[in-house]
Design an enzyme around this catalytic site. Structure first.
Site, PDB file in Angstrom:
ATOM      1  N   ASP A 150      48.407  34.138  43.694  1.00 50.76           N
ATOM      2  CA  ASP A 150      47.133  34.821  43.484  1.00 50.76           C
ATOM      3  C   ASP A 150      46.118  33.812  42.959  1.00 50.76           C
ATOM      4  OD1 ASP A 150      48.201  37.199  44.295  1.00 50.76           O
ATOM      5  OD2 ASP A 150      48.498  38.000  42.276  1.00 50.76           O
ATOM      6  N   ASP A 195      32.313  44.465  38.834  1.00 51.48           N
ATOM      7  CA  ASP A 195      33.542  45.245  38.639  1.00 51.48           C
ATOM      8  C   ASP A 195      34.380  45.312  39.911  1.00 51.48           C
ATOM      9  OD1 ASP A 195      32.798  45.769  36.037  1.00 51.48           O
ATOM     10  OD2 ASP A 195      31.816  47.664  36.537  1.00 51.48           O
ATOM     11  N   ASN A 196      33.950  44.644  40.963  1.00 54.38           N
ATOM     12  CA  ASN A 196      34.638  44.738  42.252  1.00 54.38           C
ATOM     13  C   ASN A 196      35.516  43.522  42.537  1.00 54.38           C
ATOM     14  OD1 ASN A 196      33.431  47.240  43.044  1.00 54.38           O
ATOM     15  ND2 ASN A 196      31.540  46.114  43.452  1.00 54.38           N
ATOM     16  N   ASP A 234      52.887  48.097  41.229  1.00 51.32           N
ATOM     17  CA  ASP A 234      53.856  47.043  40.918  1.00 51.32           C
ATOM     18  C   ASP A 234      54.243  47.102  39.439  1.00 51.32           C
ATOM     19  OD1 ASP A 234      53.460  46.214  43.518  1.00 51.32           O
ATOM     20  OD2 ASP A 234      52.130  44.571  42.989  1.00 51.32           O
TER      21      ASP A 234
END
Length: 368
Positions: A41, A153-154, A323
């Site tokens: 990531d 916030d996206n 997860d």
């Protein structure tokens, strides 16, 4: 807990509704085994121009196309990035280890990466998370990555599976030193995404778990798995002791299985009753539905569990919630805790993760 005789090849598992008893469970490194798609990531705060350049929506999840190939390197070169060991199964193993804290390396993880810079970072990040990652490293494809492009916030997620798609049973799982780690485990977890990569690897692990009366857990993972990889899923399902999913995955599964119901409790019951190889115990089905109650089916019982309340303004990112839920559940399962406690830990872990960007967590959990 009394030690087991080393001569016992079978671990006796006795299921009760409120209590799951493992008379001979070693709680030690490599007790929990995961296998799946490892992704590095890479997250960074970006600007609108960057999103526009790669035609990304501010809040979306997509698989990388040819036009996104340069995105990952540009992200690293242009913005301040953070790296984390990711991918659905690896996330859950990582969360379970965080919940457990000590000993380290309770979780083993197998998956495929490339022999490259991102692969080296992924190995380092897995080590920092105290999971015992044994990757199959190859030169054909680069390490899988997931870019998290943050604007306000996206989060716009772009996943490039790459090497994650290249796992080979004969090149890795079948090797004696690796298979010994599989044999050492008592609880196994694989996300449904891996059904698209190596069905034969999943079946080998699932059959080992069933034949040795160990716990094999699977996640439906996504509606498309239930729809387009139905045959693979149904080959594995007879070996599944604990089945996870959310409400949209459950609906897709029910439709494909012709359950003729949209009621989540009924879906859980019907999924629980599907054929199972190991008759020693009944399958457990655990279905989440966001902020609404979690549904669990075992034998002829259905139980529901309210989730922890959270103010909507405190929610930062729900992408890792599923997860994290599984990771919390597994952390108690390997410690011989009650099913109630497993769900409690699952809800706690999910509640922590949705308050943060990405599947990240504070140094220590505040859970008992």
């Amino acid at each position: 807990m009394l030690p087991c005789s080393e001569s016992h090849n079978m671990v006796i598992l006795m299921f009760h509704w409120k209590k799951l008893t493992f008379p001979c469970l070693y709680f030690s490194p490599n007790t929990l085994f995961g296998m799946g798609n490892p992704l590095l990531d890479i997250s960074a705060v970006v600007d609108k121009d960057f999103l526009d350049k790669y035609t990304l929506k501010p809040n979306d999840q997509i698989l990388a196309e040819d036009k996104h190939k340069a995105l990952f390197e540009e992200l690293v070169k242009t913005f301040k990035v953070e790296y984390h060991a990711g991918g659905a199964t690896q996330n859950s193993i990582k969360i379970a280890q965080w919940m457990i804290q000590e000993p380290h390396n309770v979780g083993t993880f197998f998956g495929c990466i490339g022999k490259d810079k991102f692969g080296e970072i992924l190995k380092q990040k897995a080590e920092e998370a105290h999971i015992d990652a044994h990757y199959y490293e190859q030169n054909e494809e680069p390490t899988g990555t997931c870019a998290a492009c943050i604007t306000g916030d996206n989060r716009s997620l772009v996943a490039n599976l790459a090497a994650a798609n290249c796992y080979k049973k004969d090149k890795h799982l079948d090797l004696e030193e690796n298979w010994k780690l599989v044999e050492k485990a008592k609880v196994y977890y694989i996300a449904g995404f891996f059904l698209t990569v190596s069905l034969e690897s999943i079946l080998k692990v699932a059959k080992h778990a069933s034949e040795n009366n160990k716990l094999f857990c699977l996640n439906l993972s996504a509606p498309f798995i239930c729809q387009f990889f139905k045959d693979n899923l149904m080959q594995v399902l007879p070996y599944v002791d604990v089945l996870f999913g959310n409400e949209t995955e459950a609906a897709a599964f029910a439709k494909e299985q012709d359950f003729q119901t949209e009621d989540l409790k009924e879906i859980a019951k019907k999924a629980q009753a599907l054929p199972k190889v190991n008759k020693e115990r009944k399958r457990i089905v655990v279905l989440t539905q966001g902020k609404d109650e979690t549904v669990m089916a075992l034998s002829d019982k259905i139980e529901t569990f309210p989730v922890l309340k959270i103010d909507p303004k405190d929610i930062v990112d729900t992408n890792g919630a599923g997860d994290a839920f599984v990771g919390g559940f597994l952390s108690e399962l390997v410690q011989d805790k009650s099913l109630d406690q497993c769900v409690k830990a699952a809800h706690y872990a999910a509640n922590v993760i949705i308050r943060r960007a990405g599947c990240t967590f504070p140094e220590k959990p505040d859970f008992s």
